[in-house]
Write an enzyme that holds these catalytic residues in place. Structure first.
Site, PDB file in Angstrom:
ATOM      1  N   CYS A 177       0.353  -0.749   0.183  1.00  0.00           N
ATOM      2  CA  CYS A 177      -0.152   0.150   0.132  1.00  0.00           C
ATOM      3  C   CYS A 177       0.575   1.134  -0.243  1.00  0.00           C
ATOM      4  O   CYS A 177       0.835   2.090  -0.696  1.00  0.00           O
ATOM      5  CB  CYS A 177      -0.636   0.053   1.200  1.00  0.00           C
ATOM      6  N   HIS A 290      -3.694   6.357   4.118  1.00  0.00           N
ATOM      7  CA  HIS A 290      -2.129   6.969   4.725  1.00  0.00           C
ATOM      8  C   HIS A 290      -1.589   7.738   4.280  1.00  0.00           C
ATOM      9  O   HIS A 290      -1.948   8.423   3.724  1.00  0.00           O
ATOM     10  CB  HIS A 290      -1.570   5.695   4.015  1.00  0.00           C
TER      11      HIS A 290
END
Lengths: 382, 382
Positions: A177, A290
């Site tokens: 990710c 994130h």
């Protein structure tokens, strides 16, 4: 079972909160029109399997397949023995989760895996032998030189020739990710001025450690607010109102595995062994998106305005960079969104001339960081 | 008034939580022995004034003065008209807060200021004219070339000659919290191998925006957990389970003021106009300690082991760097502590040879980032 247990107000608030963060159908409006269902259910379309369907990413696979009208002839919901028998809703239909076995992949064209590295290592090759094309969200095969590591906006050419209907199985790896979110923003700039060095510091959400970690963050936060000691099952220390170095194992060079994924995956995706990358990965008490502070050094000059224009025109990227209003990307703002948001675009005052930039990137870890990227890869297979 | 209002359980939990974060006497054990009070109250000792005593840093000034047995003949508790008349306890004695006026500094030897830049700009010079030595925690005078900008462990020589008892007033500036915490770790390494470039990404706590910001984070978090919209008074966006670019104004070069403080203050404190610094400052939902990811480029080689030894021996620094146990500094662990914690010490794989290091630093923003550093400066005046 839980469905038959009356929930307390707090349990309900807790569950609503989680579903809103995890982004299950209950939390986000779905357009289950008859038209869509007709559109998606095509005889000529591929048969799908979702491995790890009960997990946070597995659930997101279903959301994304639905959102993107991914065509399919049939779909198998697969998970561990523990989850077998559970029910999942998909496009208005009720499916019973089946246990993942060596026979699960008979007649499956595309298998989306997100059940951890060991499951991928065992069942990925089996699926390939059965002729399935596996899109694997685990780290099991990412650095295997025979397995393409793909971000569709960045290096789709790596999977040239791999198509459904050729009766040939294959493995394709979904990058980590943090790598996907970083490279969605860095690649368009790299193409223009060639990145020679990148210093990345991450601000990573609970979702990267799965739904249980998100639940623990909610539970811990409630406990701390009530003056109780926090429950530490998933993480070994307090996460609420705290942050800590990423929980991935630390290697002999002092980097943790998460950080070295950014270093190695960037080189493989950019097909450039010389690009220098360092990263410090930190877990922050945020739910599902994130953030990354990225310092870039370029071979060629690249001024701030040109960089902003390049990013505005980059697919899958949205620029949020309003200096006057102090409005820049936030994890909350990109949660449940497809696009990666970039802001704080500015010339690095610590580098000479126009060969350095600082940027700040936010992306939904479950969506573009995992499920969306995998489904985009699957779309390239059709 | 509030003291006479019966508190609900939640209010009490809220207040206990805040006090534990803010670190008021109620939260941390104090050793108010008669011995200490005798020790501190000396006729020959300086007379003190605390400006902004009711704020988070003002309260911490009192805690630190007490913890360190700072000697004093008398102490004036000063604040705005709004706070005048409030009572504060200090070393077992009750003090009434007086309104800050132009006459407040008559006979004051040392005045600790933490009431914001505009108050410092107006009253700092007045105090100096009255013969007081002002230790100012605001940014008002930091970059004034006639004002020493001091971290006692780093550049005490800058305030040589400024002493209590010479009847001469003076201004000494306390650096910004992010600068202090970063340089506590970077300076010992800089002395050994000379830092040529530093890339800093911060993870900054609510306390940097004051006690009201900490209260808003607690309130918002409770609201979000209960499915209510978050109250945004101090910050204009959701802070709970989110993070955002530091709220300081953004300058024409795209950096915000907080970031440029790190750039400029580092050059002044190291007395080195050539050191190259870039920073990205981010506000994270943590209460009172900052974290910083710092990438260092050196002129001379500096291997990881030597760096670790240097930091272990550095005053005011503690090394927490257990790779096997994945145990590194966290904001929670350094909260209410004096020392700055450093970990994740490793050779930067993106630099050649041994001229690059990555480190991760955590320090209490209110304590070493503000009040402790100011009181340490005051100690050098005796």
């Amino acid at each position: 079972m839980a469905a038959f247990t009356p929930l307390t107000y707090h349990q309900r608030a807790h569950n609503d909160l989680l579903s809103s963060f995890i982004g299950t159908a209950s939390a986000r409006p779905r357009r289950f029109s008859a038209a869509r269902i007709r559109m998606s259910l095509q005889e000529s379309a591929p048969s799908l399997a979702v491995v790890g369907v009960t997990g946070a990413v597995g659930q997101e696979f279903l959301s994304v397949l639905s959102d993107r009208d991914f065509p399919y002839r049939s779909i198998k919901m697969l998970a561990s023995k523990r989850s077998a028998g559970k029910h999942v809703m998909f496009q208005g239909q009720d499916y019973v989760v089946q246990e993942l076995t060596h026979d699960s992949f008979q007649g499956v064209d595309i298998a989306l895996f997100s059940a951890g590295g060991s499951i991928s290592k065992e069942f990925g090759p089996i699926a390939v032998r059965k002729g399935s094309i596996v899109v694997d969200n685990s780290s099991a095969f990412r650095m295997d030189e025979n397995v393409p590591l793909v971000i569709p906006e960045v290096n789709p050419e790596e999977m040239a020739g791999i198509k459904v209907g050729k009766g040939k199985g294959a493995l394709i790896a979904n990058p980590n990710c943090s790598t996907i979110i970083c490279l969605m923003a860095a690649t368009p700039l790299h193409r223009h001025a060639k990145v020679v060095r990148m210093v990345v510091s991450t601000y990573q959400a609970a979702s990267g450690a799965g739904a249980a970690a998100m639940e623990e963050l909610v539970l811990q936060t409630r406990e701390v607010l009530e003056g109780k000691p926090p429950t530490c099952n998933i993480f070994k220390q307090q996460y609420a109102f705290n942050l800590f170095s990423h929980n991935a194992p630390v290697l002999s060079n002092g980097y943790n595995e998460e950080e070295m994924k950014l270093v190695k995956e960037t080189r493989k995706i950019w097909n450039n062994k010389d690009v220098k990358v360092t990263a410090t990965c930190i877990r922050v008490p945020v739910m599902r998106a994130h953030a990354e502070s990225v310092n870039l050094q370029f071979e060629e000059p690249l001024d701030e305005e040109t960089a902003r224009e390049i990013l505005k025109n980059a697919p899958g990227v949205v620029v949020i960079d309003d200096r006057a209003a102090n409005r820049f990307p936030t994890p909350l703002e990109v949660s449940n969104k497809d696009d990666v948001a970039v802001g704080r675009i500015r010339r690095d005052v610590s580098q000479d001339g126009d060969t350095g930039l600082d940027i700040f990137v936010c992306g939904d870890q479950i969506r573009k960081g995992a499920a969306l990227n995998a489904v985009q890869i699957a779309e390239l297979l059709l």
